[in-house]
Design a protein around this motif. Structure first.
Motif, PDB file in Angstrom:
ATOM      1  N   GLY A  81     116.835  -5.159  79.834  1.00 39.38           N
ATOM      2  CA  GLY A  81     115.994  -6.269  79.411  1.00 39.38           C
ATOM      3  C   GLY A  81     115.184  -6.020  78.161  1.00 39.38           C
ATOM      4  O   GLY A  81     114.631  -6.967  77.591  1.00 39.38           O
ATOM      5  N   LEU A  82     115.101  -4.776  77.705  1.00 37.75           N
ATOM      6  CA  LEU A  82     114.305  -4.496  76.507  1.00 37.75           C
ATOM      7  C   LEU A  82     115.000  -5.051  75.268  1.00 37.75           C
ATOM      8  O   LEU A  82     116.145  -4.707  74.974  1.00 37.75           O
ATOM      9  CB  LEU A  82     114.098  -2.987  76.347  1.00 37.75           C
ATOM     10  N   LEU A  83     114.289  -5.893  74.525  1.00 36.44           N
ATOM     11  CA  LEU A  83     114.845  -6.512  73.326  1.00 36.44           C
ATOM     12  C   LEU A  83     114.256  -5.948  72.034  1.00 36.44           C
ATOM     13  O   LEU A  83     114.869  -6.050  70.974  1.00 36.44           O
ATOM     14  CB  LEU A  83     114.616  -8.021  73.348  1.00 36.44           C
ATOM     15  N   GLY A  84     113.054  -5.401  72.101  1.00 29.14           N
ATOM     16  CA  GLY A  84     112.419  -4.914  70.884  1.00 29.14           C
ATOM     17  C   GLY A  84     111.262  -3.990  71.184  1.00 29.14           C
ATOM     18  O   GLY A  84     110.703  -3.992  72.283  1.00 29.14           O
ATOM     19  N   LEU A  85     110.907  -3.199  70.181  1.00 27.49           N
ATOM     20  CA  LEU A  85     109.817  -2.228  70.279  1.00 27.49           C
ATOM     21  C   LEU A  85     108.829  -2.484  69.150  1.00 27.49           C
ATOM     22  O   LEU A  85     109.215  -2.609  67.992  1.00 27.49           O
ATOM     23  CB  LEU A  85     110.376  -0.803  70.173  1.00 27.49           C
ATOM     24  N   ILE A  86     107.540  -2.563  69.497  1.00 28.34           N
ATOM     25  CA  ILE A  86     106.475  -2.711  68.508  1.00 28.34           C
ATOM     26  C   ILE A  86     105.489  -1.569  68.673  1.00 28.34           C
ATOM     27  O   ILE A  86     105.038  -1.288  69.787  1.00 28.34           O
ATOM     28  CB  ILE A  86     105.732  -4.054  68.662  1.00 28.34           C
ATOM     29  N   LEU A  87     105.182  -0.913  67.567  1.00 27.44           N
ATOM     30  CA  LEU A  87     104.161   0.136  67.557  1.00 27.44           C
ATOM     31  C   LEU A  87     103.020  -0.335  66.677  1.00 27.44           C
ATOM     32  O   LEU A  87     103.250  -0.790  65.555  1.00 27.44           O
ATOM     33  CB  LEU A  87     104.743   1.444  67.014  1.00 27.44           C
ATOM     34  N   CYS A  88     101.800  -0.240  67.176  1.00 30.45           N
ATOM     35  CA  CYS A  88     100.645  -0.695  66.411  1.00 30.45           C
ATOM     36  C   CYS A  88      99.689   0.464  66.166  1.00 30.45           C
ATOM     37  O   CYS A  88      99.152   1.043  67.121  1.00 30.45           O
ATOM     38  CB  CYS A  88      99.923  -1.818  67.156  1.00 30.45           C
ATOM     39  N   CYS A  89      99.509   0.827  64.887  1.00 30.79           N
ATOM     40  CA  CYS A  89      98.585   1.901  64.513  1.00 30.79           C
ATOM     41  C   CYS A  89      98.825   3.136  65.371  1.00 30.79           C
ATOM     42  O   CYS A  89      97.889   3.744  65.895  1.00 30.79           O
ATOM     43  CB  CYS A  89      97.139   1.428  64.660  1.00 30.79           C
ATOM     44  N   SER A  90     100.092   3.500  65.501  1.00 27.24           N
ATOM     45  CA  SER A  90     100.440   4.562  66.431  1.00 27.24           C
ATOM     46  C   SER A  90     101.182   5.693  65.736  1.00 27.24           C
ATOM     47  O   SER A  90     101.205   5.801  64.514  1.00 27.24           O
ATOM     48  CB  SER A  90     101.248   3.987  67.600  1.00 27.24           C
ATOM     49  N   PHE A  91     101.852   6.534  66.524  1.00 29.76           N
ATOM     50  CA  PHE A  91     102.413   7.774  66.016  1.00 29.76           C
ATOM     51  C   PHE A  91     103.481   8.295  66.975  1.00 29.76           C
ATOM     52  O   PHE A  91     103.524   7.906  68.144  1.00 29.76           O
ATOM     53  CB  PHE A  91     101.301   8.820  65.865  1.00 29.76           C
ATOM     54  N   ALA A 190     101.987   8.437  59.366  1.00 21.44           N
ATOM     55  CA  ALA A 190     102.495   8.351  60.731  1.00 21.44           C
ATOM     56  C   ALA A 190     103.666   7.381  60.803  1.00 21.44           C
ATOM     57  O   ALA A 190     104.667   7.633  61.482  1.00 21.44           O
ATOM     58  CB  ALA A 190     101.386   7.926  61.690  1.00 21.44           C
ATOM     59  N   ALA A 191     103.557   6.260  60.084  1.00 23.84           N
ATOM     60  CA  ALA A 191     104.654   5.295  60.037  1.00 23.84           C
ATOM     61  C   ALA A 191     105.847   5.864  59.284  1.00 23.84           C
ATOM     62  O   ALA A 191     107.007   5.641  59.660  1.00 23.84           O
ATOM     63  CB  ALA A 191     104.189   4.001  59.383  1.00 23.84           C
ATOM     64  N   THR A 192     105.577   6.623  58.231  1.00 22.57           N
ATOM     65  CA  THR A 192     106.654   7.239  57.447  1.00 22.57           C
ATOM     66  C   THR A 192     107.455   8.218  58.293  1.00 22.57           C
ATOM     67  O   THR A 192     108.697   8.257  58.229  1.00 22.57           O
ATOM     68  CB  THR A 192     106.079   7.958  56.216  1.00 22.57           C
ATOM     69  N   LEU A 193     106.765   9.020  59.099  1.00 20.69           N
ATOM     70  CA  LEU A 193     107.446   9.984  59.968  1.00 20.69           C
ATOM     71  C   LEU A 193     108.352   9.281  60.973  1.00 20.69           C
ATOM     72  O   LEU A 193     109.451   9.749  61.270  1.00 20.69           O
ATOM     73  CB  LEU A 193     106.421  10.845  60.711  1.00 20.69           C
ATOM     74  N   ILE A 194     107.886   8.140  61.486  1.00 24.11           N
ATOM     75  CA  ILE A 194     108.708   7.381  62.424  1.00 24.11           C
ATOM     76  C   ILE A 194     109.911   6.781  61.707  1.00 24.11           C
ATOM     77  O   ILE A 194     111.043   6.823  62.199  1.00 24.11           O
ATOM     78  CB  ILE A 194     107.869   6.283  63.092  1.00 24.11           C
ATOM     79  N   GLN A 195     109.691   6.265  60.517  1.00 20.98           N
ATOM     80  CA  GLN A 195     110.768   5.622  59.758  1.00 20.98           C
ATOM     81  C   GLN A 195     111.850   6.617  59.353  1.00 20.98           C
ATOM     82  O   GLN A 195     113.018   6.239  59.185  1.00 20.98           O
ATOM     83  CB  GLN A 195     110.176   4.930  58.532  1.00 20.98           C
ATOM     84  N   GLN A 196     111.500   7.888  59.212  1.00 19.60           N
ATOM     85  CA  GLN A 196     112.484   8.910  58.876  1.00 19.60           C
ATOM     86  C   GLN A 196     113.528   9.071  59.978  1.00 19.60           C
ATOM     87  O   GLN A 196     114.676   9.425  59.711  1.00 19.60           O
ATOM     88  CB  GLN A 196     111.789  10.249  58.616  1.00 19.60           C
ATOM     89  N   ARG A 197     113.134   8.832  61.211  1.00 23.56           N
ATOM     90  CA  ARG A 197     114.053   8.949  62.347  1.00 23.56           C
ATOM     91  C   ARG A 197     114.563   7.597  62.832  1.00 23.56           C
ATOM     92  O   ARG A 197     115.543   7.547  63.570  1.00 23.56           O
ATOM     93  CB  ARG A 197     113.351   9.661  63.518  1.00 23.56           C
ATOM     94  N   LEU A 198     113.874   6.531  62.437  1.00 22.01           N
ATOM     95  CA  LEU A 198     114.231   5.179  62.857  1.00 22.01           C
ATOM     96  C   LEU A 198     114.299   4.331  61.595  1.00 22.01           C
ATOM     97  O   LEU A 198     113.381   3.588  61.257  1.00 22.01           O
ATOM     98  CB  LEU A 198     113.166   4.649  63.824  1.00 22.01           C
ATOM     99  N   LEU A 201     113.292   0.636  61.030  1.00 19.46           N
ATOM    100  CA  LEU A 201     111.939   0.230  61.386  1.00 19.46           C
ATOM    101  C   LEU A 201     111.368  -0.729  60.341  1.00 19.46           C
ATOM    102  O   LEU A 201     111.401  -0.459  59.146  1.00 19.46           O
ATOM    103  CB  LEU A 201     111.040   1.468  61.483  1.00 19.46           C
ATOM    104  N   ARG A 202     110.834  -1.834  60.809  1.00 20.01           N
ATOM    105  CA  ARG A 202     110.170  -2.793  59.936  1.00 20.01           C
ATOM    106  C   ARG A 202     108.675  -2.490  59.922  1.00 20.01           C
ATOM    107  O   ARG A 202     108.022  -2.540  60.972  1.00 20.01           O
ATOM    108  CB  ARG A 202     110.388  -4.219  60.448  1.00 20.01           C
ATOM    109  N   VAL A 203     108.139  -2.142  58.778  1.00 19.66           N
ATOM    110  CA  VAL A 203     106.712  -1.828  58.661  1.00 19.66           C
ATOM    111  C   VAL A 203     105.987  -3.040  58.085  1.00 19.66           C
ATOM    112  O   VAL A 203     106.303  -3.491  56.983  1.00 19.66           O
ATOM    113  CB  VAL A 203     106.472  -0.587  57.774  1.00 19.66           C
ATOM    114  N   VAL A 204     105.041  -3.551  58.844  1.00 20.35           N
ATOM    115  CA  VAL A 204     104.245  -4.699  58.416  1.00 20.35           C
ATOM    116  C   VAL A 204     102.818  -4.209  58.180  1.00 20.35           C
ATOM    117  O   VAL A 204     102.154  -3.725  59.098  1.00 20.35           O
ATOM    118  CB  VAL A 204     104.254  -5.814  59.473  1.00 20.35           C
ATOM    119  N   LYS A 205     102.356  -4.322  56.937  1.00 19.77           N
ATOM    120  CA  LYS A 205     101.028  -3.838  56.571  1.00 19.77           C
ATOM    121  C   LYS A 205     100.031  -4.988  56.580  1.00 19.77           C
ATOM    122  O   LYS A 205     100.255  -6.018  55.948  1.00 19.77           O
ATOM    123  CB  LYS A 205     101.078  -3.192  55.187  1.00 19.77           C
TER     124      LYS A 205
END
Length: 236
Positions: A81-91, A190-198, A201-205
């Motif tokens: 059932g998982l359709l999407g993942l959102i991370l907010c100000c996270s790591f 922190a977002a850059t490190l995640i984007q390196q592996r994912l 990833l859509r980064v919304v500033k």
């Protein structure tokens, strides 16, 4: 579609109220709440979260700040059932050096100070910045007051040693990162490190402090709605 919200360090879920209001009465939102008097780490919180996931409806999982590693770990296991993942100000790993002063021998002292009246104003400024209205300040104080020093200390220790970067490559659903441009706690890398592996990833500033969902709920809600609008079920 449901939106499942995993809270920040306080774990109460109460601080999601501004976002829930901004998303409107028709949004279907589940808030997971963590025990305020049991000092549980990520490994113990994860089954608690999994038990609260929808079983009969598609959903999007949002991990705020402290809960980002939990959301990543769960998304990597591809629950039904998982359709999407959102991370907010996270790591995905310890977000130093912003939290370096709370390491080692200073951690216990820092957590005790966090609960003292002396630190209320600095904490409000750190988390909410210029958006620390009387209402938001009261919400923050109330939420922190529900959590024991032992619990906050355990959660901070978990943050200091967490590293779920290897799980990012296992995430198969669309993912978005909400980045607060005035975040004084989690650095932009922190977002850059995640984007390196994912890489997808859509980064919304967004303009705002670490407490982005509280200080800027309307902008955050619009970003979440835009992300969710085009999500489609993922084939096995």
């Amino acid at each position: 579609m449901r939106l499942v919200l995993l809270p920040g360090m306080d774990g109460t879920g109460d601080l999601f109220e501004p976002l829930k209001e901004a998303m409107g009465p028709h949004a279907v939102i589940d808030v997971v709440r963590y025990p305020g008097r049991q000092a549980l780490g990520y490994g113990e919180l994860e089954p608690l979260v999994r038990a609260r996931l929808p079983t009969q409806a598609p959903f999007v999982l949002l991990g705020e700040s402290f809960s980002g590693p939990l959301a990543i770990s769960i998304a990597a296991s591809r629950p039904p059932g998982l359709l999407g993942l959102i991370l907010c100000c996270s790591f995905a790993r310890r977000p130093g050096p912003g939290l370096a002063v709370m390491r080692a021998g200073l951690l216990d002292l820092s957590m005790h100070l966090l609960h003292s009246r002396l630190m209320r104003a600095p904490m409000r400024h750190l988390l909410l910045g210029r958006s620390a209205t009387p209402h938001l300040s009261e919400m923050l104080d109330d939420s922190l007051g529900q959590v024991s020093v032992a619990v906050m200390t355990r959660r901070m220790k978990e943050v200091q040693r967490v590293d779920v970067r290897d799980k990012l490559s296992l995430v198969r659903v669309p993912a978005m990162y909400l980045q607060a441009l005035q975040d004084r706690i989690v650095p932009r890398r922190a977002a850059t490190l995640i984007q390196q592996r994912l890489s997808a990833l859509r980064v919304v500033k967004l303009e705002g402090p670490h407490g982005l969902l509280q200080a800027c709920p309307i902008a955050s809600a619009r970003a979440i709605e835009n992300f969710c609008r085009d999500l489609q079920p993922i084939s096995p």
